[in-house]
Design a protein around this motif. Structure first.
Motif, PDB file in Angstrom:
ATOM      1  N   ASN A 190       0.851  -1.190   0.000  1.00 42.39           N
ATOM      2  CA  ASN A 190       0.000   0.000   0.000  1.00 42.39           C
ATOM      3  C   ASN A 190       0.891   1.244   0.000  1.00 42.39           C
ATOM      4  O   ASN A 190       2.092   1.142  -0.251  1.00 42.39           O
ATOM      5  CB  ASN A 190      -0.946   0.008   1.217  1.00 42.39           C
ATOM      6  N   THR A 191       0.280   2.381   0.287  1.00 44.70           N
ATOM      7  CA  THR A 191       1.057   3.619   0.443  1.00 44.70           C
ATOM      8  C   THR A 191       1.314   3.829   1.935  1.00 44.70           C
ATOM      9  O   THR A 191       0.386   3.733   2.742  1.00 44.70           O
ATOM     10  CB  THR A 191       0.278   4.816  -0.137  1.00 44.70           C
ATOM     11  N   SER A 240      -0.758   0.797  -5.553  1.00 45.81           N
ATOM     12  CA  SER A 240      -0.326   1.847  -4.621  1.00 45.81           C
ATOM     13  C   SER A 240      -1.351   2.105  -3.518  1.00 45.81           C
ATOM     14  O   SER A 240      -1.022   2.582  -2.448  1.00 45.81           O
ATOM     15  CB  SER A 240      -0.017   3.140  -5.376  1.00 45.81           C
ATOM     16  N   ASP A 241      -2.631   1.767  -3.782  1.00 43.29           N
ATOM     17  CA  ASP A 241      -3.671   1.911  -2.753  1.00 43.29           C
ATOM     18  C   ASP A 241      -3.888   0.616  -1.983  1.00 43.29           C
ATOM     19  O   ASP A 241      -4.798   0.516  -1.166  1.00 43.29           O
ATOM     20  CB  ASP A 241      -5.004   2.341  -3.386  1.00 43.29           C
ATOM     21  N   GLY A 242      -3.089  -0.386  -2.266  1.00 44.29           N
ATOM     22  CA  GLY A 242      -3.251  -1.681  -1.597  1.00 44.29           C
ATOM     23  C   GLY A 242      -4.185  -2.590  -2.379  1.00 44.29           C
ATOM     24  O   GLY A 242      -4.832  -2.182  -3.341  1.00 44.29           O
ATOM     25  N   SER A 268       4.797  -1.944  -4.291  1.00 45.08           N
ATOM     26  CA  SER A 268       3.807  -1.876  -5.369  1.00 45.08           C
ATOM     27  C   SER A 268       4.432  -2.241  -6.721  1.00 45.08           C
ATOM     28  O   SER A 268       3.714  -2.360  -7.711  1.00 45.08           O
ATOM     29  CB  SER A 268       3.197  -0.474  -5.451  1.00 45.08           C
ATOM     30  N   PRO A 309      -2.515  -3.624   8.315  1.00 50.56           N
ATOM     31  CA  PRO A 309      -2.321  -2.171   8.193  1.00 50.56           C
ATOM     32  C   PRO A 309      -2.798  -1.408   9.430  1.00 50.56           C
ATOM     33  O   PRO A 309      -2.173  -0.425   9.843  1.00 50.56           O
ATOM     34  CB  PRO A 309      -3.186  -1.808   6.968  1.00 50.56           C
TER      35      PRO A 309
END
Length: 502
Positions: free
Chosen positions: A183-184, A201-203, A194, A445
């Motif tokens: 993720n970011t 990038s957002d998971g 990623s 997360p």
């Protein structure tokens, strides 16, 4: 006396034709999106937010709330029938519910889920009405250190969830935690792991993994069997209603799940999800026949379903009383209130009492609507089981792919789910339980975020987790659970109980 007057005001607000119609529409839509794999309440409420502009605040919030708790009912249907959890909180329901369906007891599983959900929803609404202020104070005592410790306890409890090898269960949790790291970065805002793929990038979306590992993986496993063993369900469905013995076994599980869900639902960060896993772990610990869990124990359906519905109702407490959304759906509800010019927080109860109490009483009426809606539908869902597998699996694949595509209107999610389907098939062949992987993925997360927050607040002092009494208590409980599971006597009994599952 004041509570009775407030509830009378609430019923006066809810029992208007307009509000009843919106409550019914929300419940029907919620059930539908719960049943359809991939369509969750977050996406649906987000799509319906523009319609809030045209509605008054009370009917709009009653409808959105109906969608949320209605989806908890519907999510259990796909989990039980086709082993695809419609909602993250339905992951646990799939473990025993799907096995009951395979044994021809899908009707009993669906009825237990529906009745348990109705009871839990009704009780949790009463809790919401009576105990909102003190429960909110309890939630205030949870800081980042406490949340981290609670999640550690949740992950260790997930080891108990997995039948078979402890090493495999731990490996699945670790794999889930690692996948959750794609993720970011929360603090630096830099994408990590990623591989320069923008979509990562957002998971990875929970639905992608759940459908891949559970849905696609199950289909590949079934297609890999000889045709005579390929049917997912036995044709002989033994009845649409639980037996007296089922009621006797399920009733205590429903009561425990309701109590657990009502408490854990108040906590920010997926109370409904945590409570369903906690309820399953508790039922397995208290059961005299833990070996039945994972093979069609009705307590494994009734307990978690009651817990996640109770958790869904009490998650309104921090949103309504503090203006703090405990999950993504409540964040959207806060957005809907803001659109209508209502500032979420303690003042809602005094400045908009008809909205506050109307929303609470609408949940009682909504739960009643849902149980009246869902119980007659059991017969229709059961009819699906008689379809030959050659027709059933393309239909499941089609619904899954439509649901996956609508997440982000992107083919990438579909391809990723197919990859996880292959991984799910490998897990099936290796005898690994996928449920701990999903819990690790969801909590990973959140754990990391709370760990880093706690360390930032304590200026890097790790002892903060042990100097705060609540956090220390949760960590000690987790340690005790590890010690108990590792004891030779317990370990041997566990292996005997699950020798068929290995």
């Amino acid at each position: 006396m004041e509570l009775i007057n407030n509830l009378l005001l609430g019923f006066q607000t809810t029992l208007t034709l307009t509000n009843l119609a919106y409550a019914f529409f929300g419940c029907v839509l919620g059930t539908l999106i719960g049943v359809l794999p991939g369509l969750g309440p977050v996406a649906t409420i987000a799509m319906l937010l523009p319609s809030v502009y045209a509605l008054d605040a009370t009917p709009a919030l009653i409808m959105l709330a109906g969608i949320y708790y209605g989806s908890q009912y519907g999510g259990s249907t796909t989990a039980i029938l086709i082993n695809v959890p419609g909602e993250s909180a339905s992951v646990v329901t799939a473990i025993d519910g799907y096995q009951m369906a395979r044994q021809g007891r899908a009707g009993a599983a669906l009825a237990a889920a529906g009745l348990g959900s109705f009871f839990a929803g009704s009780v949790a609404t009463l809790v919401l009405a009576a105990f909102a202020p003190p429960l909110t104070e309890m939630a205030f005592k949870f800081g980042p250190a406490e949340y981290f410790s609670l999640m550690v306890l949740g992950l260790i409890g997930a080891v108990v969830l997995a039948s078979g090898s402890l090493i495999k269960a731990v490996a699945m949790i670790v794999l889930g935690l690692l996948i959750g790291q794609i993720n970011t970065d929360v603090i630096s805002g830099v994408p990590r792991f990623s591989f320069d793929i923008p979509e990562l990038s957002d998971g990875i979306n929970f639905v992608v993994i759940a459908m891949g590992v559970f849905g696609f993986g199950e289909i590949i496993a079934n297609l890999g069997q000889p045709p005579e063993h390929r049917e997912v369900f036995t044709k002989d469905v033994k009845g649409l209603w639980p037996t007296k013995q089922d009621f006797k076994e399920a009733a205590p599980a429903v009561l425990r799940g309701t109590a657990l869900g009502s408490l854990l639902g108040v906590l920010p960060g997926g109370g409904a999800l945590l409570s369903s896993f906690a309820a399953y772990t508790l039922e397995k610990k208290l059961s005299k026949t833990p070996e039945k869990f994972g093979k069609g124990a009705i307590q494994g359906v009734a307990g978690p379903e009651s817990a996640n519905n109770a958790g869904a109702q009490t998650s309104f407490i921090p949103m309504l009383t503090l203006g703090i959304p405990p999950n993504a759906v409540m964040a959207l509800m806060v957005g809907a209130m803001t659109i209508k010019g209502i500032q979420p927080g303690p003042q809602v109860m005094t400045s908009n009492p008809d909205l506050f109490w109307g929303l609470i009483t609408s949940m009682w009426i909504g739960n009643l609507m849902l149980v009246i809606l869902n119980l007659p539908l059991i017969g229709i869902w059961i009819k699906l089981l008689t379809l030959p597998y050659r027709f059933l699996f393309p239909a499941i694949l089609l619904f899954c792919c439509i649901g996956l595509y609508t997440l982000n209107n992107n083919n990438f999610d579909v391809y990723l789910a197919v990859l996880f389907g292959v991984i799910g098939y490998v897990f099936y062949k290796l005898g690994c339980e996928p449920a701990p992987l999903l819990l690790g993925f969801i909590l990973g997360p959140m754990m990391e975020e709370n760990l880093r927050r706690a360390l930032l607040l304590s200026r890097g002092d790790w002892s903060t987790f042990m100097t705060r009494p609540l956090s220390a208590g949760l960590l000690l409980a987790a340690l005790a659970l590890v010690v108990i599971v590792m004891l030779p006597g317990i370990s041997r009994k566990r292996q005997e109980a699950f020798q068929d599952a290995d």
